[in-house]
Design a protein around this motif. Structure first.
Motif, PDB file in Angstrom:
ATOM      1  N   GLN A  16       0.459  -0.872   0.009  1.00  0.00           N
ATOM      2  CA  GLN A  16       0.049  -0.023  -0.214  1.00  0.00           C
ATOM      3  C   GLN A  16       1.120   1.334   0.261  1.00  0.00           C
ATOM      4  OE1 GLN A  16      -3.213   0.703  -0.737  1.00  0.00           O
ATOM      5  NE2 GLN A  16      -2.724   2.678  -0.568  1.00  0.00           N
ATOM      6  N   ALA A  17       1.812   0.880   0.728  1.00  0.00           N
ATOM      7  CA  ALA A  17       3.028   2.967   1.240  1.00  0.00           C
ATOM      8  C   ALA A  17       3.580   3.024  -1.178  1.00  0.00           C
ATOM      9  CB  ALA A  17       4.262   2.416   1.686  1.00  0.00           C
ATOM     10  N   ALA A  18       3.859   1.474  -1.208  1.00  0.00           N
ATOM     11  CA  ALA A  18       3.953   2.049  -2.555  1.00  0.00           C
ATOM     12  C   ALA A  18       2.833   2.482  -3.500  1.00  0.00           C
ATOM     13  CB  ALA A  18       4.403   0.948  -3.434  1.00  0.00           C
ATOM     14  N   ARG A  19       1.656   2.076  -3.356  1.00  0.00           N
ATOM     15  CA  ARG A  19       0.904   3.183  -4.345  1.00  0.00           C
ATOM     16  C   ARG A  19       0.841   4.524  -3.899  1.00  0.00           C
ATOM     17  NH1 ARG A  19      -2.753  -1.015  -6.732  1.00  0.00           N
ATOM     18  NH2 ARG A  19      -4.441   0.489  -6.670  1.00  0.00           N
ATOM     19  N   ASP A  20       0.819   4.340  -2.461  1.00  0.00           N
ATOM     20  CA  ASP A  20       1.022   6.304  -1.910  1.00  0.00           C
ATOM     21  C   ASP A  20       1.747   6.941  -1.868  1.00  0.00           C
ATOM     22  OD1 ASP A  20      -1.789   4.960  -0.431  1.00  0.00           O
ATOM     23  OD2 ASP A  20      -1.014   4.588   1.121  1.00  0.00           O
ATOM     24  N   LEU A  21       3.101   5.843  -2.647  1.00  0.00           N
ATOM     25  CA  LEU A  21       4.183   7.533  -2.801  1.00  0.00           C
ATOM     26  C   LEU A  21       4.169   7.927  -4.417  1.00  0.00           C
ATOM     27  CD1 LEU A  21       7.264   5.733  -1.085  1.00  0.00           C
ATOM     28  CD2 LEU A  21       6.509   7.999  -0.712  1.00  0.00           C
ATOM     29  N   LEU A  22       2.632   7.101  -5.180  1.00  0.00           N
ATOM     30  CA  LEU A  22       3.305   7.857  -6.517  1.00  0.00           C
ATOM     31  C   LEU A  22       2.135   9.243  -6.086  1.00  0.00           C
ATOM     32  CD1 LEU A  22       1.157   4.670  -8.381  1.00  0.00           C
ATOM     33  CD2 LEU A  22       3.800   5.322  -8.698  1.00  0.00           C
ATOM     34  N   GLY A  23       2.957  10.019  -6.784  1.00  0.00           N
ATOM     35  CA  GLY A  23       2.691  11.732  -6.825  1.00  0.00           C
ATOM     36  C   GLY A  23       2.784  12.288  -5.992  1.00  0.00           C
ATOM     37  N   ALA A  24       3.808  11.374  -5.150  1.00  0.00           N
ATOM     38  CA  ALA A  24       4.146  12.184  -4.226  1.00  0.00           C
ATOM     39  C   ALA A  24       5.853  13.120  -4.720  1.00  0.00           C
ATOM     40  CB  ALA A  24       5.030  11.496  -3.079  1.00  0.00           C
ATOM     41  N   THR A  25       5.894  14.525  -3.824  1.00  0.00           N
ATOM     42  CA  THR A  25       7.498  15.062  -4.794  1.00  0.00           C
ATOM     43  C   THR A  25       8.733  14.756  -4.247  1.00  0.00           C
ATOM     44  OG1 THR A  25       5.765  17.159  -5.030  1.00  0.00           O
ATOM     45  CG2 THR A  25       8.437  17.303  -5.423  1.00  0.00           C
ATOM     46  N   LEU A  26       9.819  14.397  -4.530  1.00  0.00           N
ATOM     47  CA  LEU A  26      11.161  13.883  -4.374  1.00  0.00           C
ATOM     48  C   LEU A  26      11.676  15.687  -4.276  1.00  0.00           C
ATOM     49  CD1 LEU A  26      13.250  11.897  -3.200  1.00  0.00           C
ATOM     50  CD2 LEU A  26      13.887  11.305  -6.217  1.00  0.00           C
ATOM     51  N   VAL A  27      12.353  15.625  -3.456  1.00  0.00           N
ATOM     52  CA  VAL A  27      12.974  16.995  -3.467  1.00  0.00           C
ATOM     53  C   VAL A  27      14.409  16.721  -2.621  1.00  0.00           C
ATOM     54  CG1 VAL A  27      13.179  19.682  -1.918  1.00  0.00           C
ATOM     55  CG2 VAL A  27      10.746  17.784  -2.269  1.00  0.00           C
ATOM     56  N   TYR A  28      15.728  17.435  -3.521  1.00  0.00           N
ATOM     57  CA  TYR A  28      17.021  16.997  -3.202  1.00  0.00           C
ATOM     58  C   TYR A  28      17.715  18.406  -3.641  1.00  0.00           C
ATOM     59  CZ  TYR A  28      21.090  14.723  -2.000  1.00  0.00           C
ATOM     60  OH  TYR A  28      22.604  14.004  -2.088  1.00  0.00           O
ATOM     61  N   GLY A  29      18.273  19.112  -2.322  1.00  0.00           N
ATOM     62  CA  GLY A  29      18.589  20.739  -3.206  1.00  0.00           C
ATOM     63  C   GLY A  29      17.635  21.621  -3.409  1.00  0.00           C
ATOM     64  N   SER A  30      17.897  21.765  -4.408  1.00  0.00           N
ATOM     65  CA  SER A  30      16.812  22.617  -5.789  1.00  0.00           C
ATOM     66  C   SER A  30      16.147  21.681  -6.684  1.00  0.00           C
ATOM     67  CB  SER A  30      17.532  23.848  -6.357  1.00  0.00           C
ATOM     68  OG  SER A  30      17.929  23.616  -7.083  1.00  0.00           O
ATOM     69  N   MET A  31      16.018  20.655  -7.133  1.00  0.00           N
ATOM     70  CA  MET A  31      15.505  20.089  -7.274  1.00  0.00           C
ATOM     71  C   MET A  31      14.398  19.328  -6.647  1.00  0.00           C
ATOM     72  SD  MET A  31      18.660  17.162  -9.059  1.00  0.00           S
ATOM     73  CE  MET A  31      20.488  18.434  -9.221  1.00  0.00           C
ATOM     74  N   GLN A  32      13.089  18.931  -7.977  1.00  0.00           N
ATOM     75  CA  GLN A  32      12.099  18.737  -7.457  1.00  0.00           C
ATOM     76  C   GLN A  32      11.861  17.339  -8.854  1.00  0.00           C
ATOM     77  OE1 GLN A  32      10.618  22.135  -5.219  1.00  0.00           O
ATOM     78  NE2 GLN A  32       8.641  20.970  -5.796  1.00  0.00           N
ATOM     79  N   ALA A  33      10.893  16.934  -8.243  1.00  0.00           N
ATOM     80  CA  ALA A  33      10.396  15.948  -9.355  1.00  0.00           C
ATOM     81  C   ALA A  33       9.074  14.521  -8.856  1.00  0.00           C
ATOM     82  CB  ALA A  33      11.442  14.255  -9.505  1.00  0.00           C
ATOM     83  N   ARG A  34       8.342  14.124  -9.198  1.00  0.00           N
ATOM     84  CA  ARG A  34       6.969  13.917  -8.919  1.00  0.00           C
ATOM     85  C   ARG A  34       7.318  11.623  -9.220  1.00  0.00           C
ATOM     86  NH1 ARG A  34       1.173  15.079  -9.009  1.00  0.00           N
ATOM     87  NH2 ARG A  34      -0.677  12.991  -9.722  1.00  0.00           N
ATOM     88  N   ILE A  35       7.261  11.293  -8.047  1.00  0.00           N
ATOM     89  CA  ILE A  35       7.137  10.011  -7.980  1.00  0.00           C
ATOM     90  C   ILE A  35       6.108   9.482  -9.265  1.00  0.00           C
ATOM     91  CG2 ILE A  35       7.101   7.879  -6.595  1.00  0.00           C
ATOM     92  CD1 ILE A  35       8.347   9.788  -4.504  1.00  0.00           C
ATOM     93  N   VAL A  36       5.795   8.353 -10.013  1.00  0.00           N
ATOM     94  CA  VAL A  36       5.078   8.165 -10.774  1.00  0.00           C
ATOM     95  C   VAL A  36       5.334   6.487 -11.079  1.00  0.00           C
ATOM     96  CG1 VAL A  36       5.304   9.882 -12.519  1.00  0.00           C
ATOM     97  CG2 VAL A  36       6.820   8.214 -13.294  1.00  0.00           C
ATOM     98  N   GLU A  37       6.330   6.374 -10.621  1.00  0.00           N
ATOM     99  CA  GLU A  37       7.035   4.744 -10.451  1.00  0.00           C
ATOM    100  C   GLU A  37       7.370   4.085  -9.050  1.00  0.00           C
ATOM    101  OE1 GLU A  37       9.109   3.246 -14.039  1.00  0.00           O
ATOM    102  OE2 GLU A  37       8.772   1.215 -13.907  1.00  0.00           O
ATOM    103  N   THR A  38       6.545   2.781  -9.026  1.00  0.00           N
ATOM    104  CA  THR A  38       7.601   2.238  -7.305  1.00  0.00           C
ATOM    105  C   THR A  38       7.467   0.700  -7.987  1.00  0.00           C
ATOM    106  OG1 THR A  38       5.321   2.295  -6.370  1.00  0.00           O
ATOM    107  CG2 THR A  38       6.782   4.277  -6.017  1.00  0.00           C
ATOM    108  N   GLU A  39       8.243   0.464  -6.368  1.00  0.00           N
ATOM    109  CA  GLU A  39       7.864  -0.639  -6.673  1.00  0.00           C
ATOM    110  C   GLU A  39       8.443  -1.285  -5.635  1.00  0.00           C
ATOM    111  OE1 GLU A  39       9.753  -3.164 -10.427  1.00  0.00           O
ATOM    112  OE2 GLU A  39      11.211  -2.789  -8.482  1.00  0.00           O
ATOM    113  N   ALA A  40       7.833  -2.676  -4.795  1.00  0.00           N
ATOM    114  CA  ALA A  40       7.595  -3.205  -3.613  1.00  0.00           C
ATOM    115  C   ALA A  40       8.291  -4.059  -3.404  1.00  0.00           C
ATOM    116  CB  ALA A  40       6.115  -3.910  -2.656  1.00  0.00           C
TER     117      ALA A  40
END
Length: 197
Positions: A16-40
């Motif tokens: 379920q956590a893998a599904r919930d992480l979809l759409g979350a934002t990964l942030v590192y310094g000034s870089m940002q990206a939307r998580i679109v693929e995960t695996e459990a």
DNA sequence: AAAATGATGCTCT
DNA sequence: GAGCATCATTTTC
């Protein structure tokens, strides 16, 4: 989903956590990206999970607090970013496989040596290279607001999720378990399946 | 368009 | 010493 709800999800089942992480934002310094693929990857019953057998020097983080980064080197040259997610006394993690670039894109292009946006973060090794994620980030608290590497929960829940078998798993090690999750509306940012035998 | 290949190094037995 | 939760490039249909 709020940050607190995401934290709670990571304390329960990794699938379920893998599904919930979809759409979350990964942030590192000034870089940002939307998580679109995960695996459990789940320690209790999943032979492909590094925590399937016992705790070792490498997989320790997966046995620790949920919501921490498990980063390891694969094939001698690619870093993989995972987020620990499990109930107490268990071990499991979500592999972050692909993301849609949102901010700090020039930095990602410089780190990758690639221009095309669709090639920037469309695979777990690419994503870590673009963000500059290495062993130094192993064990960091990915939900803490002041952590350099962090994830902020999706504001709106993802409309439709596509599931499929995980990539690169040997036969007999649960290669057909459908624990790969992708955001249906953003398939252009997802990694390509590897050819089968 | 799909399949083969080489680069590369750490972890566990 | 074997086995990888990969990627870019080259080779083959």
């Amino acid at each position: 989903m709020t940050q607190a709800e995401l934290r709670e999800s990571l304390r329960n089942d990794v699938v379920q956590a893998a599904r919930d992480l979809l759409g979350a934002t990964l942030v590192y310094g000034s870089m940002q990206a939307r998580i679109v693929e995960t695996e459990a990857y789940r320690g209790e019953d999943d032979p492909a999970c590094h925590a399937y057998r016992k705790t070792t020097m490498r997989n320790m983080v997966m046995f620790g607090e949920p919501g921490h980064a498990y980063v390891y080197l694969n094939y001698g040259m690619h870093w993989m970013l995972n987020v620990s997610a499990h109930e107490p006394r268990r071990a499991a993690a979500v592999l972050v496989r692909a993301a849609e670039p949102l901010a700090g894109i020039e930095g990602m292009q410089a780190n990758r040596g690639v221009e095309r946006l669709e090639d920037l973060l469309s695979g777990p090794g690419k994503l870590c290279r673009a963000f500059g994620i290495t062993r130094d980030d192993n064990g960091s608290d990915i939900l803490a607001a002041n952590s350099p590497l962090r994830i902020s929960a999706a504001e709106e829940s993802v409309r439709e999720i596509v599931a499929g078998p995980r990539i690169g798993i040997a036969e007999g090690k649960g290669h057909d378990i459908p624990w790969r999750f992708m955001e249906a509306e953003r398939m252009k940012w997802v990694s390509k399946p590897r050819p089968r035998l």
